[in-house]
Design a protein around this motif. Sequence first.
Motif, PDB file in Angstrom:
ATOM      1  N   ASP A  12      -2.132   1.958  28.143  1.00 22.47           N
ATOM      2  CA  ASP A  12      -1.619   2.093  26.940  1.00 22.47           C
ATOM      3  C   ASP A  12      -2.289   1.358  25.986  1.00 22.47           C
ATOM      4  OD1 ASP A  12       0.109   1.945  24.753  1.00 22.47           O
ATOM      5  OD2 ASP A  12       1.848   2.512  25.845  1.00 22.47           O
ATOM      6  N   PRO A  13      -2.954   2.074  24.851  1.00 25.96           N
ATOM      7  CA  PRO A  13      -3.691   1.357  24.044  1.00 25.96           C
ATOM      8  C   PRO A  13      -3.023   0.402  23.034  1.00 25.96           C
ATOM      9  CG  PRO A  13      -3.331   3.644  23.193  1.00 25.96           C
ATOM     10  CD  PRO A  13      -2.762   3.460  24.498  1.00 25.96           C
ATOM     11  N   HIS A  14      -1.526   0.472  22.971  1.00 25.45           N
ATOM     12  CA  HIS A  14      -0.912  -0.442  22.046  1.00 25.45           C
ATOM     13  C   HIS A  14      -0.354  -1.522  22.852  1.00 25.45           C
ATOM     14  CE1 HIS A  14      -1.012   2.831  19.243  1.00 25.45           C
ATOM     15  NE2 HIS A  14      -0.559   3.574  20.179  1.00 25.45           N
ATOM     16  N   THR A  15       0.068  -1.538  24.060  1.00 24.71           N
ATOM     17  CA  THR A  15       0.444  -2.602  24.829  1.00 24.71           C
ATOM     18  C   THR A  15      -0.266  -3.199  25.972  1.00 24.71           C
ATOM     19  OG1 THR A  15       1.529  -1.128  26.725  1.00 24.71           O
ATOM     20  CG2 THR A  15       2.701  -1.553  24.623  1.00 24.71           C
ATOM     21  N   GLY A  16      -1.316  -2.467  26.466  1.00 27.81           N
ATOM     22  CA  GLY A  16      -2.280  -2.719  27.419  1.00 27.81           C
ATOM     23  C   GLY A  16      -1.965  -2.659  28.713  1.00 27.81           C
ATOM     24  N   ASP A  17      -0.527  -2.077  28.930  1.00 26.22           N
ATOM     25  CA  ASP A  17       0.039  -1.661  30.097  1.00 26.22           C
ATOM     26  C   ASP A  17      -1.024  -0.762  31.018  1.00 26.22           C
ATOM     27  OD1 ASP A  17       2.129  -2.839  29.225  1.00 26.22           O
ATOM     28  OD2 ASP A  17       3.427  -1.204  28.955  1.00 26.22           O
ATOM     29  N   VAL A  18      -1.330  -1.051  32.359  1.00 29.52           N
ATOM     30  CA  VAL A  18      -2.293  -0.105  32.949  1.00 29.52           C
ATOM     31  C   VAL A  18      -1.339   0.675  33.594  1.00 29.52           C
ATOM     32  CG1 VAL A  18      -3.537  -0.342  35.254  1.00 29.52           C
ATOM     33  CG2 VAL A  18      -3.715  -2.238  33.476  1.00 29.52           C
ATOM     34  N   LEU A  19      -1.752   2.029  33.281  1.00 30.84           N
ATOM     35  CA  LEU A  19      -0.852   3.049  33.760  1.00 30.84           C
ATOM     36  C   LEU A  19      -1.243   3.842  34.927  1.00 30.84           C
ATOM     37  CD1 LEU A  19      -0.738   5.015  30.081  1.00 30.84           C
ATOM     38  CD2 LEU A  19       1.086   3.286  31.245  1.00 30.84           C
ATOM     39  N   ALA A  20      -2.412   3.634  35.447  1.00 30.72           N
ATOM     40  CA  ALA A  20      -3.190   4.272  36.412  1.00 30.72           C
ATOM     41  C   ALA A  20      -4.309   3.682  36.888  1.00 30.72           C
ATOM     42  CB  ALA A  20      -3.404   5.924  36.163  1.00 30.72           C
ATOM     43  N   MET A  21      -4.529   3.493  37.887  1.00 26.96           N
ATOM     44  CA  MET A  21      -5.889   2.797  38.512  1.00 26.96           C
ATOM     45  C   MET A  21      -6.513   3.436  39.972  1.00 26.96           C
ATOM     46  SD  MET A  21      -6.675  -1.362  39.215  1.00 26.96           S
ATOM     47  CE  MET A  21      -6.727  -1.632  37.522  1.00 26.96           C
ATOM     48  N   VAL A  22      -7.389   3.969  39.888  1.00 25.47           N
ATOM     49  CA  VAL A  22      -8.108   4.306  41.230  1.00 25.47           C
ATOM     50  C   VAL A  22      -9.427   3.509  41.086  1.00 25.47           C
ATOM     51  CG1 VAL A  22      -9.058   6.459  42.420  1.00 25.47           C
ATOM     52  CG2 VAL A  22      -7.211   6.742  40.734  1.00 25.47           C
ATOM     53  N   GLY A  23      -9.512   3.004  42.337  1.00 25.66           N
ATOM     54  CA  GLY A  23     -10.726   1.909  42.867  1.00 25.66           C
ATOM     55  C   GLY A  23     -11.726   2.634  43.598  1.00 25.66           C
ATOM     56  N   THR A 144     -16.895  -3.892  33.916  1.00 21.63           N
ATOM     57  CA  THR A 144     -16.162  -3.175  34.895  1.00 21.63           C
ATOM     58  C   THR A 144     -15.276  -2.006  34.036  1.00 21.63           C
ATOM     59  OG1 THR A 144     -14.132  -4.374  34.251  1.00 21.63           O
ATOM     60  CG2 THR A 144     -15.677  -5.140  36.068  1.00 21.63           C
ATOM     61  N   PRO A 145     -14.955  -0.976  34.693  1.00 21.87           N
ATOM     62  CA  PRO A 145     -14.247  -0.044  34.015  1.00 21.87           C
ATOM     63  C   PRO A 145     -13.109  -0.320  33.583  1.00 21.87           C
ATOM     64  CG  PRO A 145     -15.074   0.855  36.308  1.00 21.87           C
ATOM     65  CD  PRO A 145     -15.246  -0.558  36.352  1.00 21.87           C
ATOM     66  N   LEU A 146     -12.412  -1.342  34.030  1.00 19.60           N
ATOM     67  CA  LEU A 146     -11.255  -1.862  33.417  1.00 19.60           C
ATOM     68  C   LEU A 146     -11.472  -2.550  31.973  1.00 19.60           C
ATOM     69  CD1 LEU A 146      -7.948  -2.635  33.237  1.00 19.60           C
ATOM     70  CD2 LEU A 146      -8.658  -4.637  34.604  1.00 19.60           C
ATOM     71  N   GLN A 147     -12.457  -3.343  32.199  1.00 15.81           N
ATOM     72  CA  GLN A 147     -12.895  -3.908  30.642  1.00 15.81           C
ATOM     73  C   GLN A 147     -13.320  -3.086  29.653  1.00 15.81           C
ATOM     74  OE1 GLN A 147     -15.963  -6.641  32.425  1.00 15.81           O
ATOM     75  NE2 GLN A 147     -14.839  -8.139  31.781  1.00 15.81           N
ATOM     76  N   LEU A 148     -14.101  -2.047  30.109  1.00 16.17           N
ATOM     77  CA  LEU A 148     -14.718  -1.116  29.059  1.00 16.17           C
ATOM     78  C   LEU A 148     -13.416  -0.074  28.383  1.00 16.17           C
ATOM     79  CD1 LEU A 148     -17.342  -0.249  27.672  1.00 16.17           C
ATOM     80  CD2 LEU A 148     -17.619   1.603  29.598  1.00 16.17           C
ATOM     81  N   THR A 149     -12.809   0.132  29.502  1.00 17.61           N
ATOM     82  CA  THR A 149     -11.510   1.088  28.935  1.00 17.61           C
ATOM     83  C   THR A 149     -10.603   0.279  28.042  1.00 17.61           C
ATOM     84  OG1 THR A 149     -11.530   2.361  31.212  1.00 17.61           O
ATOM     85  CG2 THR A 149      -9.696   2.403  29.974  1.00 17.61           C
ATOM     86  N   ALA A 150     -10.320  -0.938  28.264  1.00 17.85           N
ATOM     87  CA  ALA A 150      -9.355  -1.729  27.628  1.00 17.85           C
ATOM     88  C   ALA A 150     -10.160  -1.992  26.152  1.00 17.85           C
ATOM     89  CB  ALA A 150      -9.166  -3.123  28.142  1.00 17.85           C
ATOM     90  N   PHE A 160      -6.928  -3.497  17.304  1.00 17.14           N
ATOM     91  CA  PHE A 160      -6.445  -4.586  17.974  1.00 17.14           C
ATOM     92  C   PHE A 160      -6.960  -4.728  19.481  1.00 17.14           C
ATOM     93  CE2 PHE A 160      -3.222  -4.224  14.927  1.00 17.14           C
ATOM     94  CZ  PHE A 160      -2.810  -5.415  14.471  1.00 17.14           C
ATOM     95  N   ARG A 161      -7.482  -5.787  19.810  1.00 17.90           N
ATOM     96  CA  ARG A 161      -7.725  -5.981  21.347  1.00 17.90           C
ATOM     97  C   ARG A 161      -6.625  -6.494  22.006  1.00 17.90           C
ATOM     98  NH1 ARG A 161     -11.071 -11.297  23.960  1.00 17.90           N
ATOM     99  NH2 ARG A 161     -10.502 -10.607  26.122  1.00 17.90           N
ATOM    100  N   VAL A 162      -6.275  -5.576  23.125  1.00 12.56           N
ATOM    101  CA  VAL A 162      -5.220  -5.883  23.904  1.00 12.56           C
ATOM    102  C   VAL A 162      -5.618  -6.175  25.310  1.00 12.56           C
ATOM    103  CG1 VAL A 162      -3.672  -4.134  22.866  1.00 12.56           C
ATOM    104  CG2 VAL A 162      -5.337  -3.335  24.508  1.00 12.56           C
TER     105      VAL A 162
END
Length: 358
Positions: A12-23, A144-150, A160-162
């Motif tokens: 979620d771009p506003h809260t930073g909540d991770v909605l899905a993750m596939v490793g 990492t994919p998480l860093q770039l996506t966030a 805003f950075r979240v």
Amino acid sequence: QDGLQAALVAIDPHTGDVLAMVGGRDFRRTRFNRAIGAKRQPGSAFKPFLYAAALESGMSPISPISNLNDLRVPGYDEWEVRNASTETRDTLTLREALYESNNQAAVKLQTQVGSRPVLQIADDVGLPRMPDVPSLALGVGEATPLQLTAAYAVFPNGGFRVTPRPIIQVLDDDGYAVLNREVDRKPVISEAVAYQMVSMLADVVDVGTGAAARSFGVRFPAAGKTGTTDDFKDAWFVGFSSSMVTGVWVGFDKPATIGPDGYGATYALPIWADFMSKAARLRKPEAFRAPTTVDAMPLCRVSHMVPRESCPTYTEYFKYADLVPDDKCNVHRGPSAAEVIGGIFSQIGKGIGKIFGR
């Protein structure tokens, strides 16, 4: 292909909540979570942060990047910057260069802006320790994919950075919260620049390197950027709607060529489009809303000047102090609608004058 892996992160771009993750492609075969553990070069998926730095420095989406066919990087005279396409115009606007993913324009832009502002924005959005080299513009650092996506959340959320929140709350057996993770947001770029970037990245999906997303079923307002590294070792697509940011990486655990056409648009984009189309049923995308800190102005899509009647037009967004064009298009020579209407009224006025002047 056997051994080819993929990772996906949605937040979620506003809260930073991770909605899905596939490793990875199969947890039973390998438990390594590439979404958080694979540090890979983002390639052209890093370019938006360079362009954001340029906009923050006072440039606008129609600012020109010139002399691209005679690119020389001081101190790196033997370095030849190439594009996926062999055809390159000598001058491109920031908007055109981004949606075409032009490498020469990115390197030239970095020499104009300087690497320090780019490194600062990268650090601010959660991409630290990027290398201070001319090829920084081409995404030779690691993330990492998480860093770039966030990091991409900074565009749809207004600057805003979240901090990603994989866990929001932990409850004990009695239902009491023993852990609450608050939303962590920090302004890093202006709201106006964030929206200019949304508009430019929307062009990537509509007319640029990510245009295949539309044929893959993405029917709602969306924006994003492809990424491909040297020798096709990493394929990326990171993009967003108003309600979700999703990043996809495809590659081998031990970096190797994915294939002769291992572009982000070929391997990562179809996965992104499929996920976003299905997720849109749960998190409804809305139109991207322009803030009051930018002014919308119709321009000729070819000349980027005030349009005439025959011009193909688009809407450009300018922040305060941007240089706004006031000259009429010099490519399409036909009169503008205002000129035609003005001429009609002028003729009517002359006719009336003759009647009463008899």
